[in-house]
Design a protein around this motif. Structure first.
Motif, PDB file in Angstrom:
ATOM      1  N   TRP A   1      70.343  35.397  27.831  1.00 39.10           N
ATOM      2  CA  TRP A   1      70.109  35.463  28.888  1.00 39.10           C
ATOM      3  C   TRP A   1      69.029  34.991  29.743  1.00 39.10           C
ATOM      4  N   ARG A   2      69.032  34.314  31.114  1.00 35.16           N
ATOM      5  CA  ARG A   2      68.120  34.026  31.682  1.00 35.16           C
ATOM      6  C   ARG A   2      68.098  34.834  33.090  1.00 35.16           C
ATOM      7  N   PRO A   3      66.994  35.047  33.779  1.00 30.69           N
ATOM      8  CA  PRO A   3      66.924  35.708  35.007  1.00 30.69           C
ATOM      9  C   PRO A   3      67.756  34.752  36.084  1.00 30.69           C
ATOM     10  N   GLY A   4      68.360  35.161  36.819  1.00 32.51           N
ATOM     11  CA  GLY A   4      69.211  34.538  37.694  1.00 32.51           C
ATOM     12  C   GLY A   4      68.272  34.645  39.208  1.00 32.51           C
ATOM     13  N   PRO A   5      69.101  34.144  40.290  1.00 30.73           N
ATOM     14  CA  PRO A   5      68.061  34.081  41.462  1.00 30.73           C
ATOM     15  C   PRO A   5      67.977  35.451  42.160  1.00 30.73           C
ATOM     16  N   GLY A   6      68.823  36.483  41.695  1.00 31.09           N
ATOM     17  CA  GLY A   6      68.610  37.672  42.234  1.00 31.09           C
ATOM     18  C   GLY A   6      68.973  38.099  43.844  1.00 31.09           C
ATOM     19  N   ILE A   7      68.379  39.164  44.582  1.00 28.91           N
ATOM     20  CA  ILE A   7      68.845  39.371  45.780  1.00 28.91           C
ATOM     21  C   ILE A   7      68.723  38.105  46.745  1.00 28.91           C
ATOM     22  N   LEU A  27      80.514  45.938  34.855  1.00 24.91           N
ATOM     23  CA  LEU A  27      81.159  46.283  33.701  1.00 24.91           C
ATOM     24  C   LEU A  27      80.331  45.984  32.381  1.00 24.91           C
ATOM     25  N   GLY A  28      80.370  46.680  31.376  1.00 27.47           N
ATOM     26  CA  GLY A  28      79.531  46.189  30.185  1.00 27.47           C
ATOM     27  C   GLY A  28      78.264  46.818  30.244  1.00 27.47           C
ATOM     28  N   PHE A  29      77.424  46.268  29.367  1.00 28.71           N
ATOM     29  CA  PHE A  29      75.892  46.405  29.172  1.00 28.71           C
ATOM     30  C   PHE A  29      75.169  46.204  30.424  1.00 28.71           C
ATOM     31  N   LEU A  30      74.492  47.040  30.969  1.00 22.47           N
ATOM     32  CA  LEU A  30      73.897  46.863  32.422  1.00 22.47           C
ATOM     33  C   LEU A  30      72.261  47.296  32.371  1.00 22.47           C
ATOM     34  N   THR A  31      71.561  46.277  32.575  1.00 14.89           N
ATOM     35  CA  THR A  31      70.051  46.389  32.475  1.00 14.89           C
ATOM     36  C   THR A  31      69.712  46.972  33.604  1.00 14.89           C
ATOM     37  N   PRO A  32      68.425  47.680  33.570  1.00 18.65           N
ATOM     38  CA  PRO A  32      67.639  48.272  34.849  1.00 18.65           C
ATOM     39  C   PRO A  32      67.751  47.320  35.950  1.00 18.65           C
TER      40      PRO A  32
END
Length: 181
Positions: A1-7, A27-32
């Protein structure tokens, strides 16, 4: 996983296209960080009723009494089996819990009872697959994740959507106040 562009990405989309009705696939595993992004966007998340009775996954807020208005209820998605297919293949204890919790019975039709529970929930929107409205089993499944071949082949046929089905669906939407205004 890589950080996406966000808000920033979602703000740019809204600036370019204006406000849009968007449903977050949460759905699935959700990180903070995913939970924070969902909160920042304000998009409604998904509640999949079949997930509520998966004995391998406790929690998740998928039982209808946990739904808030700001969500979208589904009995299943394109990646799930149909309601009747799920009932035929899920562990017996999961199916028995669904029957007890949702008060499902053969007379109403298990699929109609499960859909009724989604329509009766507090969710602002409830989305059902046509295969479930038609009462199809696994032969109506659209996709099995992580498999090759045989997916995305199901098609509705002329005559599948009868006036009787339309009348029943209209009655259900009337009962649960889900008719368009």
């Amino acid at each position: 996983w890589r950080p996406g562009p966000g808000i920033g990405f979602f703000r740019a989309v809204e600036a370019a296209l204006g406000p849009r009705d968007i449903i977050a696939e949460d759905l699935g595993f959700l990180t903070p960080s995913v939970r924070k992004l969902l909160e920042e966007t304000g998009y409604p998340g998904m509640k999949v009723l079949e997930f509520a009775f998966d004995s391998r996954d406790t929690g998740g807020g998928y039982l209808p009494h946990c739904y808030t208005p700001h969500c979208v209820a589904y009995t299943g998605t394109h990646d799930n089996d149909t309601i009747l297919g799920w009932m035929a293949s899920a562990p017996a204890e999961d199916v028995e819990l669904a029957k007890a919790y949702l008060r499902l019975n053969e007379q109403e039709g298990y699929h109609w009872g499960m859909m009724r529970s989604a329509w009766a929930s507090a969710a602002d929107l409830a989305v059902m697959q046509l295969q479930d409205l038609l009462g199809l089993g696994s032969e109506g499944r659209i996709n099995t994740p992580s498999t090759l071949g045989g997916n995305w082949r199901w098609r509705a046929l002329p005559g599948d959507c009868s006036p009787e089905l339309a009348d029943r669906l209209h009655r259900e939407m009337e009962i649960y106040q889900r008719l368009p205004e």
